[in-house]
Design a protein around this motif. Structure first.
Motif, PDB file in Angstrom:
ATOM      1  N   ALA A  22       0.793  -1.144   0.073  1.00 28.26           N
ATOM      2  CA  ALA A  22       0.103  -0.018   0.070  1.00 28.26           C
ATOM      3  C   ALA A  22       0.889   1.278   0.206  1.00 28.26           C
ATOM      4  O   ALA A  22       0.362   2.385  -0.491  1.00 28.26           O
ATOM      5  CB  ALA A  22      -0.941   0.114   1.006  1.00 28.26           C
ATOM      6  N   HIS A  23       2.133   1.249   0.677  1.00 26.52           N
ATOM      7  CA  HIS A  23       2.869   2.323   0.665  1.00 26.52           C
ATOM      8  C   HIS A  23       3.420   2.500  -0.938  1.00 26.52           C
ATOM      9  O   HIS A  23       3.405   3.837  -1.187  1.00 26.52           O
ATOM     10  CB  HIS A  23       4.098   2.158   1.716  1.00 26.52           C
ATOM     11  CG  HIS A  23       5.112   3.230   1.848  1.00 26.52           C
ATOM     12  ND1 HIS A  23       5.180   4.098   2.777  1.00 26.52           N
ATOM     13  CD2 HIS A  23       6.212   3.343   0.856  1.00 26.52           C
ATOM     14  CE1 HIS A  23       6.001   5.124   2.635  1.00 26.52           C
ATOM     15  NE2 HIS A  23       6.824   4.638   1.492  1.00 26.52           N
ATOM     16  N   HIS A  24       3.676   1.716  -1.549  1.00 22.83           N
ATOM     17  CA  HIS A  24       4.260   1.824  -2.944  1.00 22.83           C
ATOM     18  C   HIS A  24       3.082   2.266  -3.778  1.00 22.83           C
ATOM     19  O   HIS A  24       3.497   3.061  -4.485  1.00 22.83           O
ATOM     20  CB  HIS A  24       4.855   0.650  -3.172  1.00 22.83           C
ATOM     21  CG  HIS A  24       6.263   0.057  -2.575  1.00 22.83           C
ATOM     22  ND1 HIS A  24       7.326   0.411  -2.999  1.00 22.83           N
ATOM     23  CD2 HIS A  24       6.259  -0.421  -1.414  1.00 22.83           C
ATOM     24  CE1 HIS A  24       8.201  -0.242  -2.337  1.00 22.83           C
ATOM     25  NE2 HIS A  24       7.434  -0.679  -1.118  1.00 22.83           N
ATOM     26  N   LEU A  25       2.164   1.699  -3.716  1.00 17.28           N
ATOM     27  CA  LEU A  25       0.855   2.426  -4.536  1.00 17.28           C
ATOM     28  C   LEU A  25       0.473   3.756  -4.042  1.00 17.28           C
ATOM     29  O   LEU A  25       0.481   4.261  -5.127  1.00 17.28           O
ATOM     30  CB  LEU A  25      -0.543   1.401  -4.019  1.00 17.28           C
ATOM     31  CG  LEU A  25      -0.398  -0.044  -4.375  1.00 17.28           C
ATOM     32  CD1 LEU A  25      -1.762  -0.784  -3.939  1.00 17.28           C
ATOM     33  CD2 LEU A  25      -0.337  -0.230  -5.905  1.00 17.28           C
ATOM     34  N   LEU A  26       0.676   4.130  -2.925  1.00 17.83           N
ATOM     35  CA  LEU A  26       0.420   5.718  -2.683  1.00 17.83           C
ATOM     36  C   LEU A  26       1.558   6.603  -3.377  1.00 17.83           C
ATOM     37  O   LEU A  26       1.311   7.688  -4.125  1.00 17.83           O
ATOM     38  CB  LEU A  26       0.283   5.823  -1.136  1.00 17.83           C
ATOM     39  CG  LEU A  26      -0.768   5.211  -0.367  1.00 17.83           C
ATOM     40  CD1 LEU A  26      -0.902   5.372   0.928  1.00 17.83           C
ATOM     41  CD2 LEU A  26      -2.213   5.761  -0.890  1.00 17.83           C
ATOM     42  N   ASN A  27       2.792   6.084  -3.257  1.00 21.80           N
ATOM     43  CA  ASN A  27       3.991   6.824  -4.041  1.00 21.80           C
ATOM     44  C   ASN A  27       3.548   6.965  -5.351  1.00 21.80           C
ATOM     45  O   ASN A  27       3.882   7.681  -6.009  1.00 21.80           O
ATOM     46  CB  ASN A  27       5.274   5.968  -3.592  1.00 21.80           C
ATOM     47  CG  ASN A  27       5.936   6.508  -2.436  1.00 21.80           C
ATOM     48  OD1 ASN A  27       5.647   8.147  -2.236  1.00 21.80           O
ATOM     49  ND2 ASN A  27       6.622   5.987  -1.606  1.00 21.80           N
ATOM     50  N   TRP A  28       3.418   5.605  -5.818  1.00 31.37           N
ATOM     51  CA  TRP A  28       2.897   5.599  -7.320  1.00 31.37           C
ATOM     52  C   TRP A  28       1.772   6.441  -7.696  1.00 31.37           C
ATOM     53  O   TRP A  28       1.781   7.292  -8.971  1.00 31.37           O
ATOM     54  CB  TRP A  28       2.681   3.962  -7.451  1.00 31.37           C
ATOM     55  CG  TRP A  28       2.080   4.020  -9.074  1.00 31.37           C
ATOM     56  CD1 TRP A  28       2.678   3.719 -10.350  1.00 31.37           C
ATOM     57  CD2 TRP A  28       0.606   4.223  -9.658  1.00 31.37           C
ATOM     58  NE1 TRP A  28       1.867   3.604 -11.345  1.00 31.37           N
ATOM     59  CE2 TRP A  28       0.525   4.003 -11.020  1.00 31.37           C
ATOM     60  CE3 TRP A  28      -0.624   4.298  -9.057  1.00 31.37           C
ATOM     61  CZ2 TRP A  28      -0.586   3.966 -11.856  1.00 31.37           C
ATOM     62  CZ3 TRP A  28      -1.631   4.527  -9.807  1.00 31.37           C
ATOM     63  CH2 TRP A  28      -1.747   4.303 -11.085  1.00 31.37           C
ATOM     64  N   TRP A  29       0.743   6.594  -6.956  1.00 27.16           N
ATOM     65  CA  TRP A  29      -0.361   7.476  -7.272  1.00 27.16           C
ATOM     66  C   TRP A  29       0.027   9.033  -7.044  1.00 27.16           C
ATOM     67  O   TRP A  29      -0.017   9.772  -7.936  1.00 27.16           O
ATOM     68  CB  TRP A  29      -1.581   7.403  -6.130  1.00 27.16           C
ATOM     69  CG  TRP A  29      -2.584   8.305  -6.699  1.00 27.16           C
ATOM     70  CD1 TRP A  29      -3.683   7.953  -7.456  1.00 27.16           C
ATOM     71  CD2 TRP A  29      -2.967   9.277  -5.753  1.00 27.16           C
ATOM     72  NE1 TRP A  29      -4.506   9.089  -7.463  1.00 27.16           N
ATOM     73  CE2 TRP A  29      -4.313   9.857  -6.382  1.00 27.16           C
ATOM     74  CE3 TRP A  29      -2.622   9.775  -4.462  1.00 27.16           C
ATOM     75  CZ2 TRP A  29      -4.888  10.866  -5.739  1.00 27.16           C
ATOM     76  CZ3 TRP A  29      -3.325  11.008  -4.058  1.00 27.16           C
ATOM     77  CH2 TRP A  29      -4.372  11.248  -4.642  1.00 27.16           C
ATOM     78  N   LEU A  30       1.017   9.365  -6.298  1.00 27.62           N
ATOM     79  CA  LEU A  30       1.696  10.895  -5.952  1.00 27.62           C
ATOM     80  C   LEU A  30       2.374  11.083  -7.142  1.00 27.62           C
ATOM     81  O   LEU A  30       2.516  12.320  -7.553  1.00 27.62           O
ATOM     82  CB  LEU A  30       2.353  10.948  -4.648  1.00 27.62           C
ATOM     83  CG  LEU A  30       1.548  10.835  -3.596  1.00 27.62           C
ATOM     84  CD1 LEU A  30       2.419  10.668  -2.278  1.00 27.62           C
ATOM     85  CD2 LEU A  30       0.520  11.895  -3.256  1.00 27.62           C
ATOM     86  N   ASN A  31       3.034  10.283  -7.924  1.00 24.61           N
ATOM     87  CA  ASN A  31       4.133  10.500  -9.070  1.00 24.61           C
ATOM     88  C   ASN A  31       3.406  10.338 -10.273  1.00 24.61           C
ATOM     89  O   ASN A  31       3.955  10.577 -11.331  1.00 24.61           O
ATOM     90  CB  ASN A  31       5.206   9.681  -8.801  1.00 24.61           C
ATOM     91  CG  ASN A  31       6.263  10.024  -7.625  1.00 24.61           C
ATOM     92  OD1 ASN A  31       6.681  11.170  -7.545  1.00 24.61           O
ATOM     93  ND2 ASN A  31       6.192   9.261  -6.670  1.00 24.61           N
ATOM     94  N   LYS A  32       2.172   9.690 -10.333  1.00 22.13           N
ATOM     95  CA  LYS A  32       1.568   9.749 -11.621  1.00 22.13           C
ATOM     96  C   LYS A  32       0.862  11.071 -11.996  1.00 22.13           C
ATOM     97  O   LYS A  32       0.801  11.980 -11.357  1.00 22.13           O
ATOM     98  CB  LYS A  32       0.412   8.555 -11.602  1.00 22.13           C
ATOM     99  CG  LYS A  32      -0.750   8.880 -10.853  1.00 22.13           C
ATOM    100  CD  LYS A  32      -1.832   7.908 -10.853  1.00 22.13           C
ATOM    101  CE  LYS A  32      -2.601   7.570 -12.156  1.00 22.13           C
ATOM    102  NZ  LYS A  32      -3.527   8.712 -12.776  1.00 22.13           N
TER     103      LYS A  32
END
Length: 294
Positions: A281-291
């Protein structure tokens, strides 16, 4: 695409599947060169530098069942099946988080695999077809029933964990019993007869009443508590109205990109706390912030 390794992935061990089905090859590797991952039940022993501790097969109990984990630069590696598995919630033991923070990414991947397979053996000593004793086979990647001849294989449970976006905001939930400010991506098990996309839509609808679609796969993570495959996805919602299922969640809310970014940066004024870096979930949130914003 994820830019950082996800916890429990990237093991350096060669699983050497071609050797597992050869009992003579497995027996031939059980010598002084073999390494034994030292476990206390399902908890790893940790060295002075915060690393996994390895011993020899002489460190295993005389009657221990041994699982072949793979080859490490040609050296066979094993783990012993504990007397009992772990049926408790994954975080019932607070030492788990401390261990996950201590181990290197490589060691964490080895431990995760070893924990999953040895826990499965400890909890599947009897045949589900006839109730008779089962015995270890294929180097520890199978159990056989000597009575009805049924073959049993390690279990992995598929779980969808998903980000849901609407109007540049992200839907996050707080599980029952979680700390007041702890929020994460919604998640749920894939049921028989379901695709990943269908599981995402169903779980989001059941837990929050939100209709989600346009599901995209992002990344996955093996999660060894006890043995799940977390399949990270992204989806979009038709409307923002929430109807909370209070038997599943304590709360669910929409958060702006600025609020999520503040939480991920650990800002004291952030409205929530986000998942630790070991969780997908941590990685998914980072992915969303950078998309790119929708």
């Amino acid at each position: 695409m994820m830019t950082k390794p996800i916890a429990f992935t990237g093991s350096r061990l060669d699983r050497a599947d071609n050797l597992r089905a050869d009992p003579e090859a497995i027996a031939g590797m059980m010598n002084w060169r073999a390494r034994l991952l030292k476990l206390d039940g399902l908890m790893p022993e940790i060295g002075d530098a915060g690393e996994l501790v390895w011993g020899t097969l002489a460190d295993a109990a005389e009657d221990a069942e041994l699982v072949f984990l793979g080859l490490d630069d040609g050296k066979p590696c094993f783990a012993a099946v504990p007397a009992q598995g772990d049926a408790s919630p994954r975080m019932a033991n607070p030492n788990l988080w401390a261990i996950m923070a201590t181990l290197s990414a490589d060691d964490l991947a080895i431990y995760g695999g070893a924990r999953s397979i040895t826990d499965w053996h400890a909890r599947h000593r009897f045949c589900s077809a006839c109730g008779s004793d089962t015995s270890i086979a294929k180097g520890g990647w199978q159990r056989n029933c000597g009575s009805c001849q049924t073959q049993h294989f390690p279990r992995t449970d598929p779980v969808t964990i998903m980000l849901v976006e609407h109007d540049a905001k992200l839907l996050l939930g707080r599980g029952l019993g979680w700390p007041e400010r702890a929020y994460s991506a919604l998640a749920g098990f894939v049921e028989p007869g379901e695709s990943i996309e269908e599981a995402v839509a169903r779980e989001v609808l059941e837990e929050t009443g939100v209709v989600a679609g346009n599901v995209e796969y992002i990344a996955s993570q093996p999660w060894p508590f006890p043995s799940q495959l977390m399949m990270g996805c992204y989806s979009t919602a038709e409307a923002p109205e929430i109807t909370l299922d209070t038997t599943e969640l304590a709360d669910a809310r929409w958060f702006t990109r600025e609020e999520v970014r503040a939480a991920m940066n650990g800002d004291a004024g952030a409205p929530i706390n986000t998942p630790p870096r070991q969780a997908i979930a941590h990685h998914l949130l980072n992915w969303w912030l950078n998309k790119d914003p929708q």
